[in-house]
Design a protein around this motif. Sequence first.
Motif, mmCIF file in Angstrom:
data_model
loop_
_atom_site.group_PDB
_atom_site.id
_atom_site.type_symbol
_atom_site.label_atom_id
_atom_site.label_comp_id
_atom_site.label_asym_id
_atom_site.label_seq_id
_atom_site.Cartn_x
_atom_site.Cartn_y
_atom_site.Cartn_z
ATOM 1 N N ALA A 88 -12.960 -3.357 -8.950
ATOM 2 C CA ALA A 88 -11.870 -3.078 -9.900
ATOM 3 C C ALA A 88 -10.818 -2.138 -9.301
ATOM 4 O O ALA A 88 -9.632 -2.284 -9.568
ATOM 5 C CB ALA A 88 -12.439 -2.473 -11.177
ATOM 6 N N ARG A 89 -11.234 -1.171 -8.465
ATOM 7 C CA ARG A 89 -10.272 -0.205 -7.908
ATOM 8 C C ARG A 89 -9.308 -0.847 -6.906
ATOM 9 O O ARG A 89 -8.257 -0.285 -6.615
ATOM 10 C CB ARG A 89 -11.007 0.959 -7.233
ATOM 11 N N ASP A 90 -9.662 -2.033 -6.362
ATOM 12 C CA ASP A 90 -8.824 -2.698 -5.357
ATOM 13 C C ASP A 90 -8.044 -3.883 -5.915
ATOM 14 O O ASP A 90 -7.304 -4.522 -5.175
ATOM 15 C CB ASP A 90 -9.691 -3.185 -4.188
ATOM 16 N N LYS A 91 -8.224 -4.191 -7.194
ATOM 17 C CA LYS A 91 -7.601 -5.394 -7.764
ATOM 18 C C LYS A 91 -6.164 -5.140 -8.195
ATOM 19 O O LYS A 91 -5.797 -4.010 -8.506
ATOM 20 C CB LYS A 91 -8.409 -5.884 -8.969
ATOM 21 N N GLY A 92 -5.399 -6.211 -8.238
ATOM 22 C CA GLY A 92 -4.056 -6.148 -8.802
ATOM 23 C C GLY A 92 -2.963 -6.137 -7.751
ATOM 24 O O GLY A 92 -3.181 -5.761 -6.593
ATOM 25 N N PRO A 93 -1.756 -6.566 -8.145
ATOM 26 C CA PRO A 93 -0.636 -6.641 -7.205
ATOM 27 C C PRO A 93 -0.179 -5.273 -6.699
ATOM 28 O O PRO A 93 0.265 -5.147 -5.556
ATOM 29 C CB PRO A 93 0.473 -7.330 -8.010
ATOM 30 N N VAL A 94 -0.298 -4.231 -7.541
ATOM 31 C CA VAL A 94 0.132 -2.885 -7.123
ATOM 32 C C VAL A 94 -0.760 -2.386 -5.997
ATOM 33 O O VAL A 94 -0.268 -1.909 -4.963
ATOM 34 C CB VAL A 94 0.108 -1.914 -8.336
ATOM 35 N N ARG A 95 -2.075 -2.500 -6.179
ATOM 36 C CA ARG A 95 -2.998 -2.029 -5.147
ATOM 37 C C ARG A 95 -2.846 -2.838 -3.859
ATOM 38 O O ARG A 95 -2.963 -2.298 -2.760
ATOM 39 C CB ARG A 95 -4.441 -2.097 -5.660
ATOM 40 N N ARG A 96 -2.594 -4.128 -4.001
ATOM 41 C CA ARG A 96 -2.399 -4.972 -2.807
ATOM 42 C C ARG A 96 -1.157 -4.524 -2.039
ATOM 43 O O ARG A 96 -1.179 -4.430 -0.808
ATOM 44 C CB ARG A 96 -2.275 -6.430 -3.222
ATOM 45 N N PHE A 97 -0.079 -4.239 -2.770
ATOM 46 C CA PHE A 97 1.142 -3.773 -2.116
ATOM 47 C C PHE A 97 0.914 -2.433 -1.420
ATOM 48 O O PHE A 97 1.388 -2.211 -0.297
ATOM 49 C CB PHE A 97 2.288 -3.648 -3.133
ATOM 50 N N VAL A 98 0.183 -1.527 -2.074
ATOM 51 C CA VAL A 98 -0.104 -0.210 -1.479
ATOM 52 C C VAL A 98 -0.884 -0.384 -0.177
ATOM 53 O O VAL A 98 -0.568 0.257 0.839
ATOM 54 C CB VAL A 98 -0.881 0.679 -2.477
ATOM 55 N N ARG A 99 -1.871 -1.265 -0.191
ATOM 56 C CA ARG A 99 -2.655 -1.514 1.030
ATOM 57 C C ARG A 99 -1.765 -2.046 2.149
ATOM 58 O O ARG A 99 -1.828 -1.574 3.286
ATOM 59 C CB ARG A 99 -3.788 -2.511 0.750
ATOM 60 N N ASP A 100 -0.928 -3.021 1.818
ATOM 61 C CA ASP A 100 -0.034 -3.604 2.836
ATOM 62 C C ASP A 100 0.977 -2.576 3.334
ATOM 63 O O ASP A 100 1.299 -2.546 4.523
ATOM 64 C CB ASP A 100 0.685 -4.827 2.260
ATOM 65 N N PHE A 101 1.474 -1.748 2.428
ATOM 66 C CA PHE A 101 2.457 -0.708 2.798
ATOM 67 C C PHE A 101 1.838 0.275 3.796
ATOM 68 O O PHE A 101 2.455 0.636 4.796
ATOM 69 C CB PHE A 101 2.912 0.025 1.532
ATOM 70 N N VAL A 102 0.609 0.698 3.528
ATOM 71 C CA VAL A 102 -0.073 1.652 4.415
ATOM 72 C C VAL A 102 -0.456 0.995 5.739
ATOM 73 O O VAL A 102 -0.265 1.577 6.810
ATOM 74 C CB VAL A 102 -1.324 2.232 3.697
#
Length: 199
Positions: A88-102
Amino acid sequence: MFRSRSKEEKVPTDKVTPDLSKQPRDPEAPKGRPTPKRSEAQGQRRRASSGAPADRKEAMKRQREVRRADLARQREALASGDERYLPARDKGPVRRFVRDFVDSRFCIAEFFLPLAVIILVLSMVRVNNLQNIALLLWLGVIVMIVIDSIGLAMRLKKQLRERFPNEPKRGAVAYGLMRTLQMRRLRLPKPQVKRGERP
């Protein structure tokens, strides 16, 4: 006479009852059995639908198997980036964008652990000059990580406001900063973008 008639009448009805149960019953006709209590009926439905095991050991065994299958699916998702089975902590478009940004950037914080090991080794050597160098390195690394993290947090907040104005963003920046502390190859979910490739 009356007794013999009542016995004669009862015998055929007992024989006919099983045959009637096989035939479709008229909804207006009586059931021929008492209506079960609601709690009993619900319990029977639950047992029939879930196929619940009779004993507790079997239930625990099934729970362990289900948990093991879920964890295996999550491990595969963390390696492949499959959104459906991520925690649940890794799901969603916001978290995906944060991962890609980092993951698309070079961060000083990702080298914190190797540098900490080197500094620790230098500080254990009984030479005053090396211990002083280790202390200066330690302070320098901490200052650089703090400055880099502040800059990254500000850029990330700005991008999140622009790209996801209506999405909940609570904890997204902290999630990104925690990801920078992990070495790139050890990050989970695995990075999906190369360095320099902007999300």
